[in-house]
Scaffold this motif. Structure first.
Motif, PDB file in Angstrom:
ATOM      1  N   GLU A   1       0.820  -1.270  -0.195  1.00 16.64           N
ATOM      2  CA  GLU A   1       0.005   0.039  -0.038  1.00 16.64           C
ATOM      3  C   GLU A   1       0.692   1.296  -0.007  1.00 16.64           C
ATOM      4  O   GLU A   1       0.098   2.557  -0.145  1.00 16.64           O
ATOM      5  CB  GLU A   1      -1.073   0.092   1.323  1.00 16.64           C
ATOM      6  N   GLN A   2       2.201   0.937  -0.028  1.00 17.72           N
ATOM      7  CA  GLN A   2       2.960   2.399  -0.111  1.00 17.72           C
ATOM      8  C   GLN A   2       3.118   2.962  -1.363  1.00 17.72           C
ATOM      9  O   GLN A   2       3.714   4.094  -1.350  1.00 17.72           O
ATOM     10  CB  GLN A   2       4.426   2.009   0.522  1.00 17.72           C
ATOM     11  N   GLY A   3       2.816   2.413  -2.333  1.00 16.21           N
ATOM     12  CA  GLY A   3       3.054   3.017  -3.757  1.00 16.21           C
ATOM     13  C   GLY A   3       2.388   2.068  -4.697  1.00 16.21           C
ATOM     14  O   GLY A   3       1.790   0.903  -4.597  1.00 16.21           O
ATOM     15  N   GLN A   4       2.207   2.682  -5.918  1.00 11.25           N
ATOM     16  CA  GLN A   4       1.778   1.996  -7.171  1.00 11.25           C
ATOM     17  C   GLN A   4       2.825   1.252  -7.617  1.00 11.25           C
ATOM     18  O   GLN A   4       2.336   0.103  -8.520  1.00 11.25           O
ATOM     19  CB  GLN A   4       1.654   3.191  -8.000  1.00 11.25           C
ATOM     20  N   ILE A   5       4.000   1.199  -7.284  1.00 13.83           N
ATOM     21  CA  ILE A   5       5.030   0.079  -8.048  1.00 13.83           C
ATOM     22  C   ILE A   5       5.101  -0.916  -6.818  1.00 13.83           C
ATOM     23  O   ILE A   5       5.088  -0.655  -5.579  1.00 13.83           O
ATOM     24  CB  ILE A   5       6.496   0.842  -8.125  1.00 13.83           C
TER      25      ILE A   5
END
Length: 280
Positions: free
Chosen positions: A182-186
């Motif tokens: 959930e920390q980023g799109q990657i």
């Protein structure tokens, strides 16, 4: 303790149209449209200049350079040192960093007769620095050309040993790759589960990451876990496999008082310049 957290500078000494790739390398052409990140770095450092007497630690969570050479690392370190003086500076390496060039330029290994066997090589760069009784652990999860990072048994063993030596002292973990989906799109570090399990039995009370170029504040293994905005550019998924890149930058600061971590995110500065839209 007051900590300044910077990330993803992607520095090189020269930027501009002369770096455009005639063969259509979209990523490089995006970079060629970007201002030199020292413009953003200086603006951020100027904004905390009034607190310079109280800054106890500066952390940079990786991608110091854009596949830089030794001179890029020398230049960037000199640039930062000119502005922060002798404040402790802890860095970790990202997937765009070149370990050999970092060792030669930033650490000055292999220069002025200091070369030792195997010194200027591609080994992971790990470090423990003590600041006011707190162990600041720089842990290298990067592998050049491997965007999501790498965590093998050798690196885990290094961290186990470091945590054992730190013992009951408070510790901060500094690493480039983020650890939660959930920390980023990657994607996060593929082996992040093993790392989080190890953290769970340690005195680590704060985790600082980079890589996503977007701010994040949450918990990992029950510890405050933060990502700072980049000091270069950000990419946003606009659908259809397309990512839009723009100049956007910022930083985090943390004040640690009586065991509590108080995070302040800078205003994120966006000048509206779109650098390009790429399809991946």
């Amino acid at each position: 303790m007051y900590i300044l957290h910077l990330s993803d500078i992607h520095y090189r000494r020269e930027f501009g149209k002369e770096f455009r790739n005639a063969n259509g390398d979209g990523y490089q052409n995006m970079l060629s449209a970007m201002q030199n990140p020292t413009v953003f770095l200086d603006e951020c450092l100027d904004r905390v200049a009034g607190d310079r007497e109280t800054v106890d630690l500066v952390v940079v969570t990786g991608d110091l350079t854009e596949d830089g050479n030794a001179e890029d690392y020398r230049s960037l370190k000199h640039h930062i040192r000119e502005r922060i003086g002798d404040v402790p500076l802890v860095v970790t390496l990202g997937n765009h960093d070149n370990k050999q060039s970092f060792r030669e330029g930033w650490l000055k290994e292999g220069t002025d007769g200091e070369r030792t066997a195997g010194s200027c090589d591609s080994r992971p760069y790990h470090q423990v620095e003590w600041v006011d009784g707190t162990a600041v652990i720089s842990f290298d999860t990067s592998a050049q050309g491997v965007p999501d990072g790498r965590l093998d048994e050798e690196r885990l063993n290094w961290l186990r040993t470091a945590l054992k030596e730190v013992g009951n002292h408070p510790a901060i973990l500094v690493t480039h790759h983020h650890l939660l989906c959930e920390q980023g799109q990657i994607p996060p570090l593929p082996e992040s589960g093993r790392l989080l399990e190890l953290i769970g039995d340690s005195g680590i009370f704060l985790i600082l990451c980079g890589h996503t170029h977007h701010h994040y504040a949450g918990l990992a293994a029950g510890r405050p876990c933060h990502i700072a905005d980049s000091l270069s550019f950000c990419g946003d998924n606009v659908g259809g496999g397309k990512v839009r890149f723009q100049e956007k930058y910022g930083y985090n600061s943390y004040r640690i008082e009586e065991g509590m971590v108080r995070m302040s995110r800078s205003e994120t500065f966006a000048n509206g310049r779109i650098l390009g839209t790429l399809t991946f």
